[in-house]
Design a protein around this motif. Structure first.
Motif, PDB file in Angstrom:
ATOM      1  N   PRO A  50       0.691  -1.234   0.082  1.00 38.03           N
ATOM      2  CA  PRO A  50      -0.117   0.151   0.126  1.00 38.03           C
ATOM      3  C   PRO A  50       0.730   1.440   0.123  1.00 38.03           C
ATOM      4  N   PHE A  51       1.919   1.363   0.763  1.00 35.47           N
ATOM      5  CA  PHE A  51       2.851   2.404   0.859  1.00 35.47           C
ATOM      6  C   PHE A  51       3.438   2.604  -0.576  1.00 35.47           C
ATOM      7  N   LEU A  52       3.861   1.680  -1.392  1.00 32.58           N
ATOM      8  CA  LEU A  52       4.626   1.768  -2.873  1.00 32.58           C
ATOM      9  C   LEU A  52       3.705   1.989  -3.447  1.00 32.58           C
ATOM     10  N   PHE A  53       2.305   1.651  -3.457  1.00 34.78           N
ATOM     11  CA  PHE A  53       1.304   1.990  -4.513  1.00 34.78           C
ATOM     12  C   PHE A  53       1.189   3.264  -4.368  1.00 34.78           C
ATOM     13  N   SER A  54       1.299   4.101  -3.648  1.00 38.59           N
ATOM     14  CA  SER A  54       0.934   5.600  -3.466  1.00 38.59           C
ATOM     15  C   SER A  54       1.764   6.227  -4.577  1.00 38.59           C
ATOM     16  N   ALA A  55       3.000   5.745  -5.158  1.00 40.30           N
ATOM     17  CA  ALA A  55       3.628   6.559  -6.288  1.00 40.30           C
ATOM     18  C   ALA A  55       2.920   6.430  -7.334  1.00 40.30           C
ATOM     19  N   VAL A  56       2.024   5.643  -7.899  1.00 43.48           N
ATOM     20  CA  VAL A  56       0.909   5.463  -8.834  1.00 43.48           C
ATOM     21  C   VAL A  56       0.097   6.604  -8.685  1.00 43.48           C
ATOM     22  N   MET A  57      -0.469   6.577  -7.371  1.00 41.34           N
ATOM     23  CA  MET A  57      -1.728   7.453  -7.392  1.00 41.34           C
ATOM     24  C   MET A  57      -1.216   9.164  -7.467  1.00 41.34           C
ATOM     25  N   VAL A  58      -0.094   9.255  -6.874  1.00 43.08           N
ATOM     26  CA  VAL A  58       0.590  10.461  -6.778  1.00 43.08           C
ATOM     27  C   VAL A  58       0.780  11.017  -8.178  1.00 43.08           C
ATOM     28  N   ALA A  59       1.321  10.189  -9.036  1.00 45.11           N
ATOM     29  CA  ALA A  59       1.429  10.491 -10.491  1.00 45.11           C
ATOM     30  C   ALA A  59       0.244  10.906 -11.122  1.00 45.11           C
ATOM     31  N   ILE A  60      -0.841  10.023 -10.970  1.00 42.37           N
ATOM     32  CA  ILE A  60      -2.385  10.679 -11.397  1.00 42.37           C
ATOM     33  C   ILE A  60      -2.851  11.914 -10.848  1.00 42.37           C
ATOM     34  N   GLY A  61      -2.375  12.079  -9.607  1.00 49.22           N
ATOM     35  CA  GLY A  61      -2.989  13.255  -8.925  1.00 49.22           C
ATOM     36  C   GLY A  61      -2.191  14.811  -9.634  1.00 49.22           C
TER      37      GLY A  61
END
Length: 458
Positions: free
Chosen positions: A205-216
């Motif tokens: 879940p912590f590493l997955f945040s990188a994908v979400m930040v790119a979208i944001g």
């Protein structure tokens, strides 16, 4: 151009739906990052990042690092508020999102206490502090992005959208943890420290945040500066030091805004973080908890959070219809009454699943009604040239007085005196908020383009 915004589907050439998405997606990502830490602080970090010993001591140490971010949040509101009021809302929002994403991703790469000793919890504390800095700048920027581009008379509705980031982030964070626990066969009651979840699964879940930040970042880089801020700059209202100015000219609003938010913060982190540790704690005589399985309790919380999300649109509509003060007075009185339910619903030691679910749903329903108007209420207290700083400080100082200490104080009260005292603690916090709301002026009809001297206390 007059009023708060151009009355059309475009704001400075940007579609409103894009502005709504930019305000909501950012807060969703920021709260997702924040909540995965909160969940891990109860289920993972006490086992992996703190010395072995008494389990309660390890949990309290983990909750202390959880609270560290709330200490950082007012600092973040000052730092990001300075740039938000000096440079603009857009650039500052991009910066806060980047900081949160980097800190959260780095947590997923940290070595454990068994690998590097005391360095592990020290690094965890630094990154948690960084998360707090980021969220300290995120919320007020997202709130201003929504409110400063709202249609006249619809500011409460517009301000509701970034608030949806809180329940959406909670659902994403805890839903992903729950899926990983099922997939990897993790036993929360008797965790296998050498199992897949505790060795690498919790990091996903912590590493997955990188994908979400790119979208944001993609969404936020495609919006323009808010017209309210642009007009304030054109009028020459920008100040050299927003922090000094807000304490000089708006200190009463800072105090009022802080205590208006107190009950909201206290209730949410009691009903989520503390309730999770209490609900899954061992039953007497071995412990003081209710003995629910972690997975079972998390499922109950996820159901209850749907009520939180569902009440937010209604709260935004009501805030525009009946006004912010009237709505918040009724809801805060409801929170005070809710404090009286802790002993009868949770104090018997044999609380059923149905009773626990009802308790959580009541809390999350109230949370939706009190949290929804806040991104309109706090910005309306301050003039444009210090609005980012002022609303951010109020929101985040309340996080120290409410959220930072709530899980720790509630755990101590429940252990020493019983769960009824946790309800009394919430009652006192809500009473202080009720007083602040009575003092606060109604902001429903206030123009965000008003001059600084127009933002006076009621």
């Amino acid at each position: 151009m007059s009023g708060d915004v151009v009355d059309s589907d475009l704001v400075e050439g940007v579609p409103r739906r894009r502005i709504v998405l930019a305000s909501m997606v950012g807060t969703t990502i920021e709260f997702y990052d924040f909540y995965i830490y909160a969940t891990a602080a109860v289920t993972v970090f006490p086992h992996l990042f703190f010395p072995k010993g008494d389990s309660t001591t390890a949990l309290l140490a983990s909750l202390a690092t959880f609270g560290l971010a709330f200490v950082a949040r007012p600092v973040g509101s000052v730092v990001f508020g300075h740039f938000g009021d000096r440079v603009g809302r857009k650039a500052t929002l991009v910066g806060s999102l980047l900081l949160m994403g980097i800190a959260t991703f780095a947590i997923g790469l940290l070595p454990t206490y068994a690998q590097v000793g005391i360095v592990a919890p020290a690094l965890l504390a630094v990154l948690r502090f960084s998360q707090g800095l980021a969220l300290g700048g995120e919320w007020s920027g997202a709130a201003l992005l929504a409110t400063e581009t709202a249609r006249p008379g619809k500011r409460g509705w517009a301000a509701m959208w970034p608030q949806l980031g809180a329940p959406f982030g909670f659902l994403l964070a805890n839903g992903l943890f729950l899926a990983l626990i099922f997939w990897l066969g993790h036993r929360t009651a008797d965790p296998d420290l050498d199992g897949a979840f505790m060795t690498w699964g919790w990091r996903i879940p912590f590493l997955f945040s990188a994908v979400m930040v790119a979208i944001g970042l993609y969404v936020r880089l495609r919006i323009m500066e808010t017209p309210v801020f642009t007009r304030a700059v054109e009028r020459g209202e920008k100040v050299k030091s927003p922090l000094a100015q807000v304490f000089r000219s708006s200190w009463r609003q800072l105090i009022i805004g802080t205590f208006v938010m107190l009950a909201t913060y206290t209730m949410f982190y009691i009903v989520t973080t503390w309730a999770l540790s209490f609900g899954t704690g061992k039953r007497p005589p071995e412990g003081t908890g209710l003995g629910f399985g972690y997975v079972d309790f998390l499922q109950l919380q996820l159901i209850a959070v749907l009520f939180f999300a569902g009440m937010l649109p209604l709260s935004g509509w009501l805030a525009d219809r009946v006004g912010r003060r009237r709505l918040l007075l009724v809801v805060t009185a409801g929170i005070m009454a809710y404090g009286g339910l802790f002993a009868p619903m949770l104090g018997s030691g044999d609380t059923s699943y149905g009773t626990m679910l009802a308790f959580l749903i009541i809390g999350m329903t109230l949370m939706g009604f009190t949290f929804g108007p806040m991104s309109a209420v706090l910005p309306e207290l301050f003039p444009t040239n210090v609005r980012y700083t002022g609303s951010g400080i109020s929101y985040n100082v309340a996080s120290i007085l409410g959220a930072a200490v709530a899980p720790f104080v509630a755990t101590w009260l429940a252990t020493q005196y019983g769960v009824g005292w946790v309800g009394l603690y919430l009652f006192v916090a809500a009473s202080l908020s009720l007083i602040a709301i009575l003092v606060m002026r109604e902001g429903k009809d206030t123009s965000l383009d008003s001059e600084p001297h127009d933002h006076a206390v009621r």
